[in-house]
Design a protein around this motif. Structure first.
Motif, PDB file in Angstrom:
ATOM      1  N   ILE B 230      11.085  58.562  42.435  1.00 27.56           N
ATOM      2  CA  ILE B 230      11.867  57.519  41.751  1.00 27.56           C
ATOM      3  C   ILE B 230      11.056  56.224  41.823  1.00 27.56           C
ATOM      4  O   ILE B 230      10.646  55.792  42.905  1.00 27.56           O
ATOM      5  N   ASP B 231      10.783  55.652  40.655  1.00 22.08           N
ATOM      6  CA  ASP B 231      10.138  54.338  40.594  1.00 22.08           C
ATOM      7  C   ASP B 231      11.250  53.326  40.421  1.00 22.08           C
ATOM      8  O   ASP B 231      12.079  53.466  39.508  1.00 22.08           O
ATOM      9  N   ARG B 232      11.324  52.325  41.291  1.00 17.71           N
ATOM     10  CA  ARG B 232      12.378  51.327  41.137  1.00 17.71           C
ATOM     11  C   ARG B 232      11.831  49.927  41.360  1.00 17.71           C
ATOM     12  O   ARG B 232      10.862  49.738  42.108  1.00 17.71           O
ATOM     13  N   GLU B 235      11.955  43.427  44.880  1.00 21.37           N
ATOM     14  CA  GLU B 235      11.639  41.997  44.788  1.00 21.37           C
ATOM     15  C   GLU B 235      10.167  41.705  44.510  1.00 21.37           C
ATOM     16  O   GLU B 235       9.816  40.889  43.677  1.00 21.37           O
ATOM     17  N   ASP B 236       9.265  42.402  45.252  1.00 20.43           N
ATOM     18  CA  ASP B 236       7.836  42.103  45.096  1.00 20.43           C
ATOM     19  C   ASP B 236       7.109  43.134  44.230  1.00 20.43           C
ATOM     20  O   ASP B 236       5.937  43.389  44.399  1.00 20.43           O
ATOM     21  N   GLY B 237       7.790  43.743  43.301  1.00 20.94           N
ATOM     22  CA  GLY B 237       7.118  44.653  42.362  1.00 20.94           C
ATOM     23  C   GLY B 237       7.830  45.982  42.217  1.00 20.94           C
ATOM     24  O   GLY B 237       9.060  46.035  42.201  1.00 20.94           O
ATOM     25  N   MET B 238       7.029  47.040  42.151  1.00 24.93           N
ATOM     26  CA  MET B 238       7.570  48.385  41.948  1.00 24.93           C
ATOM     27  C   MET B 238       7.408  49.200  43.221  1.00 24.93           C
ATOM     28  O   MET B 238       6.371  49.149  43.876  1.00 24.93           O
ATOM     29  N   GLU B 239       8.463  49.944  43.553  1.00 26.02           N
ATOM     30  CA  GLU B 239       8.391  50.818  44.722  1.00 26.02           C
ATOM     31  C   GLU B 239       8.633  52.245  44.255  1.00 26.02           C
ATOM     32  O   GLU B 239       9.453  52.477  43.371  1.00 26.02           O
ATOM     33  N   GLU B 250      18.446  62.325  42.976  1.00 27.50           N
ATOM     34  CA  GLU B 250      19.629  61.844  42.233  1.00 27.50           C
ATOM     35  C   GLU B 250      20.670  61.271  43.190  1.00 27.50           C
ATOM     36  O   GLU B 250      21.326  60.270  42.899  1.00 27.50           O
ATOM     37  N   ARG B 251      20.823  61.910  44.372  1.00 23.19           N
ATOM     38  CA  ARG B 251      21.781  61.437  45.373  1.00 23.19           C
ATOM     39  C   ARG B 251      21.364  60.049  45.882  1.00 23.19           C
ATOM     40  O   ARG B 251      22.192  59.159  46.025  1.00 23.19           O
ATOM     41  N   PHE B 260      15.817  52.225  37.626  1.00 23.96           N
ATOM     42  CA  PHE B 260      14.910  53.224  38.188  1.00 23.96           C
ATOM     43  C   PHE B 260      14.411  54.180  37.110  1.00 23.96           C
ATOM     44  O   PHE B 260      14.962  54.245  36.009  1.00 23.96           O
ATOM     45  N   THR B 261      13.363  54.923  37.467  1.00 26.04           N
ATOM     46  CA  THR B 261      12.883  56.015  36.619  1.00 26.04           C
ATOM     47  C   THR B 261      12.713  57.239  37.505  1.00 26.04           C
ATOM     48  O   THR B 261      12.041  57.161  38.541  1.00 26.04           O
TER      49      THR B 261
END
Lengths: 245, 280
Positions: B230-232, B235-239, B250-251, B260-261
């Motif tokens: 999951i890319d979300r 605050e400081d960018g993408m995690e 999904e959970r 998110f992706t």
């Protein structure tokens, strides 16, 4: 080794064949202008050692043109190396460095001989009859061998097209004018004549002219050109080996 | 049996260390992908292996032939498709191939039959008499592959074979590479396209700053992270967070409200995890 030489040589000839219709006019234009300007305009009535200026000039133009056209193989190598990256194909293939240099030198010599045919035809049209015998063709082959070998060596040393044109300006152009092509160097001061006698083109002009005009030949000049050609050839092989980065 | 063997390969350009002790062993018939960002040392490795560049130290052999000591035999073992198009543009397709055949000491009859078969293979038969400059980028790439295969090499080096090609043509080249593998040819491929390495490679080496930081099958390189990501936005960018199953992912998402992706884990994730940087 022969396979490699043939591959490199045939490649250059196929390219030349594609360009021949453009190449022949470009080989003709300079000699035509020189013949018109120097012979009709400047050289009218001038006699050098019992020959008309036209008879003196044409062998000089032949020497000069065989030098410049043999040396022009350097530009073809640079285009293949820096622009089309085809040199890498040769480096990656199992041919020897001697084969590569041999193929390119032969191609340079062929270009030189073809360009000379154009000058011979022009001379004929201008009504000049010279002796084009065996001594003449050997001298031509030696001269083109010297400058094609030098061209391959320098093409491996330069880093760009710009460097190549600089070499033309510093090496070929001065030699073209001072190598006994347009005037007899024995009319210059002794020190200048001695310096110009160090140039291979001076010796080439001397023996090509002597052969054309049925004058005594300098065997020393023939052997000198052969020695310089062999030296430049092996320097070229060494430069190709060093061309890896 | 090793088809390509590289031991402690080092290449320094003045003060720049391009390769810092690379070891590679490629098995016969495998597609080995060399993955890394621009400037990682991929092309330098291929150039050394194909005799275009001198190594500072280390040893390399192709099908048992040392590339420095048995130069001619080693060069007969491989075909090279470099990154830049290096065809004679003024010559025809056929003439380019004939010249290559002569460079590799092939007999004229063999050259003719191989040209016929290979142009058919890369679907360029109808372009045989065309000048190379009239071909499209994809056709030129296919011609370079045909040329590299003309002398029947055991190893094919492909340096960024699809760079600059549109996605449709790229997939056509991939299909061709897979087809070549079925003939038993070993393929050494450099790329910075993640999906290319994932689709084609049996094994992948991650190269970063002249060092191999990981070497394994694509599946094993990725499975340490999980199967789903999951890319979300934080605050400081993408995690990016990794999960073993889609259900877990999904959970996790139901507990968070951010944008998110959800996607499958890929080699880029594995590279990022190991080096802290992206491949591209």
């Amino acid at each position: 080794m022969i396979h490699g030489i043939i591959a490199i040589y045939v490649r250059e000839m196929l390219i030349l064949r594609r360009r021949l219709t453009r190449q022949i006019p470009s080989w003709s234009i300079s000699p035509f202008l020189y013949l018109t300007a120097f012979s009709y305009a400047v050289g009218q009535g001038v006699e050098i050692a019992g020959h008309t200026y036209m008879e003196f000039l044409i062998p000089g133009l032949i020497a000069m043109s065989s030098m410049t056209q043999a040396f022009a193989i350097a530009s073809e190598i640079n285009i293949a190396r820096f622009y089309w990256h085809i040199f890498e194909e040769f480096q990656a293939s199992p041919i020897s460095k001697v084969s590569y240099v041999g193929g390119e030198v032969l191609a340079g010599m062929t270009r030189a001989m073809l360009s000379i045919l154009v000058i011979m035809a022009l001379g004929f049209l201008f009504g000049v009859r010279l002796n084009y015998g065996l001594a003449f063709f050997i001298a031509l082959l030696l001269n083109s061998f010297v400058f094609a070998s030098l061209a391959v060596a320098l093409a491996m040393v330069v880093k760009s097209h710009a460097d190549q044109s600089m070499l033309n300006s510093f090496i070929i152009t001065p030699m073209a004018f001072l190598g006994g092509t347009f005037f007899p160097i024995d009319r210059l001061p002794a020190w200048a004549g001695a310096v110009l006698n160090l140039l291979p083109l001076t010796h080439a002009s001397k023996i090509i002219r002597a052969a054309c005009l049925n004058e005594p030949l300098s065997i020393f000049s023939y052997f000198l050109l052969l020695a310089i050609g062999i030296l430049f050839f092996f320097i070229a092989v060494r430069c190709v080996e060093k061309a890896k980065d | 049996m090793t088809m390509i063997q590289v031991n402690n390969l080092i290449k320094n350009y003045k003060k720049v260390e391009a390769l810092a002790g690379v070891d590679i062993h490629v098995k016969p018939g495998e597609i080995f992908a060399y993955l890394g960002p621009n400037g990682a040392g991929k092309t330098t490795t291929i150039r050394i292996l194909t005799g275009l560049t001198q190594a500072t130290s280390g040893t390399c052999s192709i099908n048992g032939f040392n590339i420095e000591k048995q130069v001619c035999q080693a060069k007969q073992q491989y075909g090279l498709v470099p990154q830049a198009i290096n065809l004679d543009q003024e010559l025809t397709v056929q003439e380019n191939l004939i010249i290559h055949g002569w460079l590799y000491r092939m007999k004229s009859a063999d050259i003719s039959s191989r040209i016929h078969a290979l142009l058919d293979y890369v679907e360029l038969s109808e372009k045989k008499k065309s000048q190379v400059k009239t071909l499209s980028g994809g056709m030129k790439r296919r011609l370079m592959v045909a040329r590299a295969l003309l002398h029947g090499p055991k190893v094919l080096f492909l340096d960024e074979p699809t760079v600059g090609l549109d996605p449709g043509i790229r997939r056509k080249i991939w299909a061709l590479i897979k087809k070549i593998q079925t003939t038993g040819t070993t393929i050494f491929l450099t790329t910075h396209y993640i999906e290319e390495a994932e689709f084609l490679a049996d094994r992948v080496a991650f190269l970063d700053q002249g060092r191999i930081v990981a070497l394994d099958t694509p599946d094993r390189l990725m499975e340490n992270l999980g199967a789903w990501a999951i890319d979300r936005l934080v605050e400081d960018g993408m995690e990016t967070v990794y999960f073993k199953t889609r259900h877990e992912a999904e959970r996790f998402n139901t507990l968070k409200s951010e944008q998110f992706t959800l996607r499958r884990v890929n080699l880029e994730d594995a590279f990022l995890d190991l080096t802290g940087k992206k491949v591209k």
